[in-house]
Design a protein around this motif. Structure first.
Motif, PDB file in Angstrom:
ATOM      1  N   PRO A 138      74.798  57.898  94.552  1.00  0.00           N
ATOM      2  CA  PRO A 138      75.717  56.783  94.237  1.00  0.00           C
ATOM      3  C   PRO A 138      76.213  56.089  95.510  1.00  0.00           C
ATOM      4  N   GLU A 139      76.475  56.871  96.550  1.00  0.00           N
ATOM      5  CA  GLU A 139      76.971  56.314  97.809  1.00  0.00           C
ATOM      6  C   GLU A 139      75.951  55.347  98.410  1.00  0.00           C
ATOM      7  N   VAL A 140      74.680  55.762  98.385  1.00  0.00           N
ATOM      8  CA  VAL A 140      73.624  54.916  98.946  1.00  0.00           C
ATOM      9  C   VAL A 140      73.392  53.694  98.061  1.00  0.00           C
ATOM     10  N   ARG A 141      73.427  53.911  96.742  1.00  0.00           N
ATOM     11  CA  ARG A 141      73.226  52.787  95.821  1.00  0.00           C
ATOM     12  C   ARG A 141      74.277  51.701  96.008  1.00  0.00           C
ATOM     13  N   GLN A 142      75.486  52.130  96.306  1.00  0.00           N
ATOM     14  CA  GLN A 142      76.560  51.159  96.502  1.00  0.00           C
ATOM     15  C   GLN A 142      76.235  50.231  97.687  1.00  0.00           C
ATOM     16  N   VAL A 143      75.706  50.820  98.741  1.00  0.00           N
ATOM     17  CA  VAL A 143      75.319  50.005  99.895  1.00  0.00           C
ATOM     18  C   VAL A 143      74.160  49.094  99.518  1.00  0.00           C
ATOM     19  N   TYR A 144      73.165  49.647  98.852  1.00  0.00           N
ATOM     20  CA  TYR A 144      72.012  48.839  98.427  1.00  0.00           C
ATOM     21  C   TYR A 144      72.480  47.655  97.574  1.00  0.00           C
ATOM     22  N   ASP A 145      73.398  47.930  96.658  1.00  0.00           N
ATOM     23  CA  ASP A 145      73.908  46.852  95.799  1.00  0.00           C
ATOM     24  C   ASP A 145      74.593  45.765  96.639  1.00  0.00           C
ATOM     25  N   ASP A 146      75.364  46.210  97.616  1.00  0.00           N
ATOM     26  CA  ASP A 146      76.072  45.243  98.455  1.00  0.00           C
ATOM     27  C   ASP A 146      75.080  44.407  99.274  1.00  0.00           C
ATOM     28  N   ILE A 147      74.024  45.043  99.765  1.00  0.00           N
ATOM     29  CA  ILE A 147      72.984  44.317 100.511  1.00  0.00           C
ATOM     30  C   ILE A 147      72.363  43.240  99.621  1.00  0.00           C
ATOM     31  N   MET A 148      72.002  43.620  98.406  1.00  0.00           N
ATOM     32  CA  MET A 148      71.345  42.667  97.509  1.00  0.00           C
ATOM     33  C   MET A 148      72.276  41.529  97.093  1.00  0.00           C
ATOM     34  N   THR A 149      73.535  41.881  96.854  1.00  0.00           N
ATOM     35  CA  THR A 149      74.505  40.851  96.468  1.00  0.00           C
ATOM     36  C   THR A 149      74.754  39.879  97.618  1.00  0.00           C
ATOM     37  N   THR A 150      74.993  40.446  98.794  1.00  0.00           N
ATOM     38  CA  THR A 150      75.300  39.613  99.959  1.00  0.00           C
ATOM     39  C   THR A 150      74.154  38.667 100.288  1.00  0.00           C
ATOM     40  N   ARG A 151      72.935  39.192 100.188  1.00  0.00           N
ATOM     41  CA  ARG A 151      71.771  38.396 100.560  1.00  0.00           C
ATOM     42  C   ARG A 151      71.144  37.645  99.380  1.00  0.00           C
ATOM     43  N   GLN A 152      71.704  37.852  98.221  1.00  0.00           N
ATOM     44  CA  GLN A 152      71.188  37.211  97.010  1.00  0.00           C
ATOM     45  C   GLN A 152      69.695  37.448  96.826  1.00  0.00           C
ATOM     46  N   VAL A 153      69.314  38.698  96.941  1.00  0.00           N
ATOM     47  CA  VAL A 153      67.927  39.101  96.660  1.00  0.00           C
ATOM     48  C   VAL A 153      67.965  40.287  95.695  1.00  0.00           C
ATOM     49  N   ASP A 154      66.828  40.609  95.113  1.00  0.00           N
ATOM     50  CA  ASP A 154      66.795  41.704  94.139  1.00  0.00           C
ATOM     51  C   ASP A 154      65.998  42.912  94.640  1.00  0.00           C
ATOM     52  N   TRP A 155      65.901  43.037  95.961  1.00  0.00           N
ATOM     53  CA  TRP A 155      65.197  44.181  96.532  1.00  0.00           C
ATOM     54  C   TRP A 155      65.838  44.544  97.875  1.00  0.00           C
ATOM     55  N   VAL A 156      65.544  45.761  98.302  1.00  0.00           N
ATOM     56  CA  VAL A 156      66.096  46.258  99.564  1.00  0.00           C
ATOM     57  C   VAL A 156      64.935  46.482 100.527  1.00  0.00           C
ATOM     58  N   ASN A 157      65.053  46.006 101.742  1.00  0.00           N
ATOM     59  CA  ASN A 157      63.915  46.142 102.673  1.00  0.00           C
ATOM     60  C   ASN A 157      63.875  47.517 103.336  1.00  0.00           C
ATOM     61  N   ASN A 158      62.685  47.837 103.846  1.00  0.00           N
ATOM     62  CA  ASN A 158      62.413  49.182 104.361  1.00  0.00           C
ATOM     63  C   ASN A 158      63.414  49.684 105.395  1.00  0.00           C
ATOM     64  N   PHE A 159      63.922  48.791 106.217  1.00  0.00           N
ATOM     65  CA  PHE A 159      64.864  49.198 107.256  1.00  0.00           C
ATOM     66  C   PHE A 159      66.006  50.021 106.662  1.00  0.00           C
ATOM     67  N   TRP A 160      66.603  49.509 105.606  1.00  0.00           N
ATOM     68  CA  TRP A 160      67.753  50.197 105.005  1.00  0.00           C
ATOM     69  C   TRP A 160      67.324  51.475 104.288  1.00  0.00           C
ATOM     70  N   LYS A 161      66.136  51.448 103.707  1.00  0.00           N
ATOM     71  CA  LYS A 161      65.639  52.643 103.007  1.00  0.00           C
ATOM     72  C   LYS A 161      65.392  53.800 103.983  1.00  0.00           C
ATOM     73  N   ALA A 162      65.105  53.460 105.221  1.00  0.00           N
ATOM     74  CA  ALA A 162      64.899  54.497 106.240  1.00  0.00           C
ATOM     75  C   ALA A 162      66.245  55.009 106.748  1.00  0.00           C
TER      76      ALA A 162
END
Lengths: 137, 137, 137, 137, 137, 137
Positions: A14-38
């Protein structure tokens, strides 16, 4: 090829998902790039890095596009392939034209050249340039 | 401390003086900084470098201040003391505020950090970022 | 200003003195420069580094001056002040003229510029250049 | 993978074709490599860079092969893959033997090592090396 | 893709095979990695580099894992893909956990960031930090 | 010589003083070094950088001294004088012996050398090293 496993959204805490959600919302995209997944292998590293990037790259005294151009300039000088590609893409999305990209590269190339010349000849800093030209009274 | 003799105006050949004059006129100053005086040991190097700098740094698709900020970003990444001082001074002269300088450094610091992280984890370029996000269709 | 104590000849162990003597004999000088005095804090580091430098810099398929020019080129690109000064001095001693120094810097500056352009645009390696142009049959 | 479109000869403007022709004539080849095709997005950048490369790399106080070796040394230090491959190929074409390549790399490796040691210990410049050993009278 | 031919064990001279054998024995593996096969084009370069690596990386005042971490940190900062992958693998073999890898990258990223900030602002060395904090009495 | 004014404690805002106090408490010293006084021109930059440094450098999977050694390794590779001096001092304070410093530099020098060799020969990543040796099964 990464040296760590990417943390995919479906497998994320859940902690990681929250960041992923914020990344997608802020950037207005529906995916997370590899940098953050690493980075997500260490949630604290992911979170602190993202919050800092979000703050630093937001428009302030410098606008968002200028900040992206600066980011690309650093990435080119370091030769970081991932960063050159991702931030050239980001700059284009924020309005960088092909003419701007060419001029950016011309300046980056010129700066790398003259940096080498200044170091190569070990040139002394002129009085007027000391402290970056700061008034020192 | 430079590894070559500076060529002072009074000792300069007509060819070198012409470049010095153009530098002073273009920049609206009455002196020539050490960088050019060192390049002048090889007049052809002086002339071609100056003409290129003059062209590259002139306003175009990017304005003159943005170009200076990019120049500083590269110089910081390379750790070139002369260039950091001279171009920070130039940027201030072209209107860079202290807030802009702080934000510039925050972006440069962030970019150097994330460049290292992207390299360190050997992150693969996302499909959407390939070719710098260039439409390839 | 060094972060370690220099080991002076008079205070050196026989093992260190032997290296110092070899440096002075090889270079036909009567003093040892600070670089070696700092490495001497770890005699094994001093000895192995010196023996390697002595071998690598000796004339072979490339002559001694060409090797010094290459050394300076790397030092300039890394921005290493000590190395730029010491190897520019060494190159002069081995016959580098002022014209050669200027041309060296022109090439180093040009290479740093085009390195940035090639990285900046993420240019693909042409078929003919793969493997550094090595015949692959 | 480049972040810009390559400008192919058939699609090039007369201005760009003129540069391409000069490149092929000067190098005595019948093709233009990707580097120039990428710079051609900004004809002025293409032209000025090529003219400068042509001048700088021509034999002068230093011969053409020595200049290529210096170019490779810088490219290796910067880690520029395109440049390492293209200039290693160019050096081979100009007569670099495999023995020369090995010695070149040995010097470049050694210089990168000792640059790190000199910086790491923050070694002070010896009196005799100041100004790159330039006579200062 | 290497710019030189790899020297395979079966084609190697007795001198080169001896080094290969020592590498395999020391590392307790039954194969030799590409790095050494490339250096083998110049047996002297292969031998001297291997002997030095063997000595430097052996446990001493610093343990073997700490040395690998330092190696990775340098390789990341230089952006050397081969070295990042090979030494991350070596560090894992020597006991580096995923948590250690994450912390290593966090420190490397932070150091690259603050290096840029210190250079960017041209910060003066505090009295207490001079000579790396060495007692100078 | 810094390009910005240092913010001294007596002139600092309560927000900045709070960070300064935390730095002094955490490090058990009664003074603040120039790095932080320069960042304080932008309180947000000061605060976020300090909090991040504090977290990253705290003992975790890696102990505090190992982290300092890694920091120094990066700083040496970047040639950052301020950082080399300040973190060598910090490492000494945390228990780095002179023997450890010598070994650290030997590893950093070796890594910079082999990084150059791996890039110079454009060596391909061995199958076993892909993904940093990560099990991918």
């Amino acid at each position: 090829m990464a040296t760590v496993d990417y943390v995919e959204y479906d497998d994320a805490s859940p902690e990681v998902r929250q960041v992923y959600d914020d990344i997608m919302t802020t950037r207005q995209v529906d995916w997370v790039n590899n940098f953050w997944k690493a980075l997500a292998v260490q949630p604290e590293l992911l979170k602190s890095t993202w919050l800092r990037v979000k703050t630093v790259m937001a428009p302030g005294a410098l606008d968002a596009l200028t900040k992206e151009l600066i980011y690309v300039a650093v990435s080119v000088t370091n030769g970081c392939q991932y960063c050159i590609n991702s931030h050239t893409a980001a700059a284009r999305k924020k309005g960088m034209s092909e003419a701007m990209l060419s001029e950016l590269m011309a300046v980056v190339g010129m700066a790398n050249q003259t940096n080498a010349l200044a170091s190569g000849f070990q040139i002394e800093i002129d009085e007027a340039f000391r402290n970056g030209g700061r008034a020192t009274g």
